[in-house]
Design a protein around this motif. Structure first.
Motif, PDB file in Angstrom:
ATOM      1  N   GLU A   3      62.049   5.426  41.395  1.00  0.00           N
ATOM      2  CA  GLU A   3      61.479   4.244  40.752  1.00  0.00           C
ATOM      3  C   GLU A   3      62.403   3.717  39.655  1.00  0.00           C
ATOM      4  O   GLU A   3      63.037   4.494  38.943  1.00  0.00           O
ATOM      5  N   ALA A   4      62.439   2.408  39.510  1.00  0.00           N
ATOM      6  CA  ALA A   4      63.179   1.780  38.413  1.00  0.00           C
ATOM      7  C   ALA A   4      62.215   1.537  37.267  1.00  0.00           C
ATOM      8  O   ALA A   4      61.236   0.790  37.417  1.00  0.00           O
ATOM      9  N   ILE A   5      62.470   2.171  36.128  1.00  0.00           N
ATOM     10  CA  ILE A   5      61.580   2.059  34.978  1.00  0.00           C
ATOM     11  C   ILE A   5      62.371   1.576  33.767  1.00  0.00           C
ATOM     12  O   ILE A   5      63.453   2.088  33.468  1.00  0.00           O
ATOM     13  N   LEU A   6      61.809   0.597  33.076  1.00  0.00           N
ATOM     14  CA  LEU A   6      62.391   0.115  31.830  1.00  0.00           C
ATOM     15  C   LEU A   6      61.633   0.758  30.679  1.00  0.00           C
ATOM     16  O   LEU A   6      60.426   0.557  30.531  1.00  0.00           O
TER      17      LEU A   6
ATOM     18  N   VAL B   1      63.092 -11.312  24.549  1.00  0.00           N
ATOM     19  CA  VAL B   1      63.942 -12.121  25.427  1.00  0.00           C
ATOM     20  C   VAL B   1      64.836 -11.169  26.221  1.00  0.00           C
ATOM     21  O   VAL B   1      66.016 -10.991  25.908  1.00  0.00           O
ATOM     22  N   LEU B   2      64.302 -10.549  27.255  1.00  0.00           N
ATOM     23  CA  LEU B   2      65.065  -9.588  28.041  1.00  0.00           C
ATOM     24  C   LEU B   2      66.077 -10.301  28.937  1.00  0.00           C
ATOM     25  O   LEU B   2      65.814 -11.406  29.425  1.00  0.00           O
ATOM     26  N   SER B   3      67.199  -9.663  29.176  1.00  0.00           N
ATOM     27  CA  SER B   3      68.240 -10.271  30.008  1.00  0.00           C
ATOM     28  C   SER B   3      68.056  -9.970  31.495  1.00  0.00           C
ATOM     29  O   SER B   3      68.833 -10.441  32.320  1.00  0.00           O
ATOM     30  N   TYR B   4      67.038  -9.197  31.841  1.00  0.00           N
ATOM     31  CA  TYR B   4      66.849  -8.778  33.225  1.00  0.00           C
ATOM     32  C   TYR B   4      66.166  -9.871  34.057  1.00  0.00           C
ATOM     33  O   TYR B   4      65.361 -10.653  33.536  1.00  0.00           O
ATOM     34  N   PRO B   5      66.456  -9.901  35.366  1.00  0.00           N
ATOM     35  CA  PRO B   5      65.774 -10.870  36.237  1.00  0.00           C
ATOM     36  C   PRO B   5      64.309 -10.496  36.434  1.00  0.00           C
ATOM     37  O   PRO B   5      63.896  -9.365  36.151  1.00  0.00           O
ATOM     38  N   ALA B   6      63.536 -11.436  36.909  1.00  0.00           N
ATOM     39  CA  ALA B   6      62.124 -11.195  37.175  1.00  0.00           C
ATOM     40  C   ALA B   6      61.950 -10.158  38.285  1.00  0.00           C
ATOM     41  O   ALA B   6      62.802 -10.013  39.167  1.00  0.00           O
ATOM     42  N   ARG B   7      60.852  -9.424  38.210  1.00  0.00           N
ATOM     43  CA  ARG B   7      60.444  -8.466  39.254  1.00  0.00           C
ATOM     44  C   ARG B   7      61.522  -7.423  39.553  1.00  0.00           C
ATOM     45  O   ARG B   7      61.814  -7.129  40.702  1.00  0.00           O
ATOM     46  N   MET B   8      62.043  -6.838  38.503  1.00  0.00           N
ATOM     47  CA  MET B   8      63.123  -5.859  38.672  1.00  0.00           C
ATOM     48  C   MET B   8      62.632  -4.411  38.579  1.00  0.00           C
ATOM     49  O   MET B   8      63.193  -3.525  39.215  1.00  0.00           O
ATOM     50  N   PHE B   9      61.564  -4.168  37.818  1.00  0.00           N
ATOM     51  CA  PHE B   9      61.165  -2.792  37.510  1.00  0.00           C
ATOM     52  C   PHE B   9      59.795  -2.443  38.089  1.00  0.00           C
ATOM     53  O   PHE B   9      58.914  -3.279  38.197  1.00  0.00           O
ATOM     54  N   ASP B  10      59.647  -1.163  38.434  1.00  0.00           N
ATOM     55  CA  ASP B  10      58.368  -0.653  38.924  1.00  0.00           C
ATOM     56  C   ASP B  10      57.416  -0.351  37.779  1.00  0.00           C
ATOM     57  O   ASP B  10      56.194  -0.380  37.958  1.00  0.00           O
ATOM     58  N   ALA B  11      57.960  -0.017  36.622  1.00  0.00           N
ATOM     59  CA  ALA B  11      57.118   0.293  35.465  1.00  0.00           C
ATOM     60  C   ALA B  11      57.870  -0.097  34.190  1.00  0.00           C
ATOM     61  O   ALA B  11      59.105  -0.105  34.152  1.00  0.00           O
ATOM     62  N   TYR B  12      57.095  -0.419  33.174  1.00  0.00           N
ATOM     63  CA  TYR B  12      57.613  -0.766  31.851  1.00  0.00           C
ATOM     64  C   TYR B  12      56.885   0.116  30.859  1.00  0.00           C
ATOM     65  O   TYR B  12      55.649   0.149  30.832  1.00  0.00           O
ATOM     66  N   THR B  13      57.630   0.861  30.057  1.00  0.00           N
ATOM     67  CA  THR B  13      57.021   1.715  29.051  1.00  0.00           C
ATOM     68  C   THR B  13      57.550   1.344  27.671  1.00  0.00           C
ATOM     69  O   THR B  13      58.701   0.928  27.520  1.00  0.00           O
ATOM     70  N   ILE B  14      56.696   1.516  26.680  1.00  0.00           N
ATOM     71  CA  ILE B  14      57.118   1.326  25.288  1.00  0.00           C
ATOM     72  C   ILE B  14      56.273   2.257  24.430  1.00  0.00           C
ATOM     73  O   ILE B  14      55.040   2.223  24.477  1.00  0.00           O
ATOM     74  N   ALA B  15      56.919   3.134  23.687  1.00  0.00           N
ATOM     75  CA  ALA B  15      56.226   4.136  22.885  1.00  0.00           C
ATOM     76  C   ALA B  15      56.579   3.966  21.405  1.00  0.00           C
ATOM     77  O   ALA B  15      57.743   4.042  21.037  1.00  0.00           O
ATOM     78  N   PHE B  16      55.569   3.715  20.622  1.00  0.00           N
ATOM     79  CA  PHE B  16      55.714   3.554  19.176  1.00  0.00           C
ATOM     80  C   PHE B  16      56.740   2.477  18.814  1.00  0.00           C
ATOM     81  O   PHE B  16      57.493   2.628  17.848  1.00  0.00           O
ATOM     82  N   GLY B  17      56.764   1.410  19.612  1.00  0.00           N
ATOM     83  CA  GLY B  17      57.725   0.349  19.347  1.00  0.00           C
ATOM     84  C   GLY B  17      57.132  -1.042  19.279  1.00  0.00           C
ATOM     85  O   GLY B  17      57.674  -1.915  18.618  1.00  0.00           O
ATOM     86  N   ILE B  18      55.997  -1.257  19.943  1.00  0.00           N
ATOM     87  CA  ILE B  18      55.482  -2.619  20.061  1.00  0.00           C
ATOM     88  C   ILE B  18      55.078  -3.190  18.705  1.00  0.00           C
ATOM     89  O   ILE B  18      55.197  -4.395  18.471  1.00  0.00           O
ATOM     90  N   ARG B  19      54.625  -2.347  17.782  1.00  0.00           N
ATOM     91  CA  ARG B  19      54.173  -2.883  16.501  1.00  0.00           C
ATOM     92  C   ARG B  19      55.333  -3.380  15.637  1.00  0.00           C
ATOM     93  O   ARG B  19      55.120  -4.112  14.668  1.00  0.00           O
TER      94      ARG B  19
END
Length: 243
Positions: free
Chosen positions: A61-64, A118-136
């Motif tokens: 899987e491709a995960i960001l 503003v991510l530089s990646y194309p649309a529909r590239m990853f199977d999952a997106y995770t963010i831990a203790f960063g969104i705030r």
């Protein structure tokens, strides 16, 4: 964006928040993981293990992993065979993660300096997106959530691990006292930086409640959203799907 945004208990211009948050994480990068252990009594490791179990990374899987600088989440997911891209706006945090990966002999990770808004990646590239203790710490959270939705494939999943407000009676008051009074002093003693850790605690207090943040995730286009409180909501795992 023209409105003020929160930087801890202050309200500042968006550009000023971005600059200040960058300075905070450049200051704390070298001691970031040591401080996580000190502040949480090592509990952050259990929270991250639980988080990755919920993500269920699969081989190939491709995960960001956004705001994943030091690699804590990425290392766990890569161990399960996922192809992980570690992204962070702060190069100092990425440098710490790259160094840790080299020490562990991990070579399959991709590291990239990225702004979550503003991510530089194309649309529909990853199977999952995770963010831990960063969104705030993101200046424009709705923009970051929309970008997360954009770069996910149809059927892709979003997972966020973040501090919230515990609803356990008694524990909430004790934690408030500990976090506001002791955490900055721990930061001063271990990392030589009291102000950065005061901001990190204040940023937790200014973050939306669990229901409010779940609503923001839905507004970004995600469905089947879910919130899993940990320790009464001290920490929460938020999730949603792109369909």
């Amino acid at each position: 964006m023209t409105d003020k945004v929160s930087f801890g208990y202050e309200d500042v211009d968006p550009q000023e928040k971005t600059r200040r948050v960058g300075a905070v994480f450049s200051n704390v990068a070298a001691k970031y993981d040591v401080m996580n252990d000190a502040m949480s009594g090592g509990m952050h490791r259990l929270w991250k293990d639980r988080f990755v179990r919920r993500v269920k990374p699969q081989s190939g899987e491709a995960i960001l992993d956004m705001a994943g600088g030091t690699g804590d989440i990425a290392f766990r997911m890569a161990a399960r065979g996922a192809e992980v891209t570690v992204a962070d706006i702060n190069q100092d945090m990425l440098d710490v993660g790259i160094e840790r990966a080299v020490e562990r002999g991990l070579t399959g990770l991709t590291w990239s300096q990225q702004n979550a808004e503003v991510l530089s990646y194309p649309a529909r590239m990853f199977d999952a997106y995770t963010i831990a203790f960063g969104i705030r710490n993101v200046t424009d959270i709705p923009a970051a959530l929309k970008e997360a939705h954009r770069v996910l494939k149809i059927g892709g999943r979003f997972f966020c691990l973040e501090f919230s407000t515990t609803e356990w009676p008694g524990f909430k008051e004790a934690y408030d006292l500990y976090s506001h009074k002791l955490v900055p002093q721990i930061g001063k003693a271990i990392a030589g930086d009291e102000d950065s850790y005061r901001y990190l605690i204040e940023s937790i207090r200014r973050f939306p409640t669990m229901p409010q943040f779940e609503g923001m995730i839905r507004e970004a286009g995600f469905v089947n959203t879910r919130v899993e409180p940990i320790m009464g909501g001290l920490v929460a795992i938020h999730s949603g799907w792109k369909v």
